[in-house]
Enzyme design. Structure first.
Site, PDB file in Angstrom:
ATOM      1  N   ARG A 184      55.242  69.689  31.556  1.00  0.00           N
ATOM      2  CA  ARG A 184      55.502  70.941  30.835  1.00  0.00           C
ATOM      3  C   ARG A 184      56.767  70.784  30.022  1.00  0.00           C
ATOM      4  NH1 ARG A 184      53.372  75.911  31.918  1.00  0.00           N
ATOM      5  NH2 ARG A 184      54.391  77.709  30.952  1.00  0.00           N
ATOM      6  N   CYS A 235      57.721  83.097  19.727  1.00  0.00           N
ATOM      7  CA  CYS A 235      57.845  82.336  18.483  1.00  0.00           C
ATOM      8  C   CYS A 235      57.083  83.052  17.373  1.00  0.00           C
ATOM      9  CB  CYS A 235      57.281  80.940  18.698  1.00  0.00           C
ATOM     10  SG  CYS A 235      57.325  79.888  17.267  1.00  0.00           S
ATOM     11  N   GLU A 282      64.998  79.663  25.515  1.00  0.00           N
ATOM     12  CA  GLU A 282      63.935  78.715  25.902  1.00  0.00           C
ATOM     13  C   GLU A 282      62.664  79.068  25.158  1.00  0.00           C
ATOM     14  OE1 GLU A 282      60.355  77.715  28.481  1.00  0.00           O
ATOM     15  OE2 GLU A 282      61.126  79.632  27.737  1.00  0.00           O
ATOM     16  N   ARG A 339      59.442  71.919  27.197  1.00  0.00           N
ATOM     17  CA  ARG A 339      59.961  73.113  26.557  1.00  0.00           C
ATOM     18  C   ARG A 339      61.264  72.780  25.844  1.00  0.00           C
ATOM     19  NH1 ARG A 339      55.577  74.476  27.352  1.00  0.00           N
ATOM     20  NH2 ARG A 339      54.746  76.439  28.157  1.00  0.00           N
TER      21      ARG A 339
END
Length: 380
Positions: free
Chosen positions: A213, A123, A170, A215
């Protein structure tokens, strides 16, 4: 450290190499390295030839979690790319394939044709300087301009050149709010201008592993093949048995994973100070009958986000094998790097069974649309 070798080339090969270097903008050394990597890849693909339902490429591959997921659904990986040398080692030791290095040095026309592009890209914020300058000069700006200089640009240029049937991207959940939402906006605009029907959702790995988690997943299907009426949802089938941490813990654990008195005291004092300030930061002593916090790449530092209680002694960190299990890797997956590198690698990885489930839905959707694809190819 990189190793050096000296090779002799006849004039014909040397001239061809010089021309290829000029066209691709890569150094002679990079061209030769890529050729060697390709030879490893060719040998692996030869073993799988004729058995695959579809082909895919694995960009920003890490240690191959996405690869495992798509291979589990009958896919054949025809190209992989990962710059970190420790991840490259782990990848090679498990798949027999050495991933290409810096994606920015890869000539997109050299990448094999494939059905699905898979990428867990980093990112980054996007700069508007170049676009603003072009606007001031009255020049048109294309979708490539807005992403130039970021690693997402590498995904865009490969999608633009190879036009796979579908893709799966992802990233961390915060991608949607990164840079005040601007990063997400540009990503969506870029994929839209590529003429892909795009679907997104935030999924939590705790459906499949004992770890919270979240995502973001981005799935796209080529409108030029399938038209504008593609539908897709992320309605995952939840396993019958809920994941529990105790099921993945090793029965015998080396004492080196137990926190020292000094570190344990420090973590407790730090947590107390943070609590007094009204912050929730501190260590995470987990319930073995429940799930853990999100495993991060910094776990190697002190393991504070996930600590396992031990009766009569200080808590301990997870072992690298337990981290692998926490991400859904089987015990057949080889861990051939140091503990520090293993913690980083699994902390950066995907939850393999979650991606496997998403991959299954993508493949099934492509199968459902096969007739549309064939019909359009015949018309074309």
């Amino acid at each position: 450290m990189p190793k050096q070798i000296h090779i002799r080339l006849d004039d014909r090969i040397h001239l061809s190499l010089l021309e290829y270097s000029r066209v691709t903008g890569k150094t002679i050394q990079d061209c030769i390295t890529d050729a060697l990597v390709q030879s490893f890849d060719d040998k692996y693909r030869e073993k799988r030839r004729g058995t695959a339902k579809f082909t895919f490429i694995d960009l920003f591959a890490g240690i191959g979690g996405m690869r495992l997921a798509f291979e589990a659904n009958g896919g054949q990986c025809v190209f992989s790319c990962e710059w970190d040398r420790y991840c490259q080692k782990t990848y090679f030791d498990n798949f027999g394939v050495m991933p290409y290095g810096d994606i920015r040095k890869i000539y997109e026309k050299d990448i094999p044709n494939h059905d699905i592009l898979v990428a867990g890209f980093p990112c980054q914020p996007f700069s508007i300087a170049g676009v603003s300058k072009k606007n001031s000069l009255g020049r048109a700006t294309g979708f490539l301009d807005k992403t130039q200089g970021t690693l997402f640009f590498e995904v865009v240029r490969i999608l633009n050149e190879k036009r796979p049937r579908a893709f799966l991207l992802e990233n961390v959940k915060n991608l949607k709010s990164h840079d005040k939402g601007r990063t997400w906006k540009i990503i969506m605009e870029s994929l839209e201008k590529l003429d892909y029907e795009v679907f997104t959702d935030i999924l939590d790995g705790q459906m499949f592993v004992p770890q919270h988690r979240e995502r973001v997943f981005i799935v796209g299907f080529d409108r030029k093949r399938y038209g504008n009426d593609v539908t897709f949802d992320f309605n995952l089938q939840k396993p019958k048995n809920e994941p529990v941490l105790s099921n993945i813990l090793e029965k015998r654990v080396d004492r080196k994973y137990t926190l020292s008195d000094h570190l344990w005291k420090y973590l407790q004092e730090y947590a107390t100070k943070q609590k007094a300030k009204g912050n929730g930061f501190g260590y995470g002593l987990v319930d073995k009958k429940g799930i853990t916090r999100t495993l991060s790449a910094r776990y190697y530092k002190d393991g504070s986000e996930i600590l396992i209680p031990q009766e009569g002694e200080n808590p301990r960190r997870l072992t690298p094998r337990e981290c692998a299990r926490l991400q859904g890797y089987s015990d057949e997956y080889a861990i051939t790097v140091s503990d520090t590198q293993a913690y980083k690698q699994f902390g950066n990885s995907v939850v393999v069974p979650l991606v496997t489930a998403v991959a299954n839905m993508i493949v099934e959707k492509m199968e459902d649309m096969k007739e549309i694809d064939i019909r359009r190819e015949n018309i074309g």
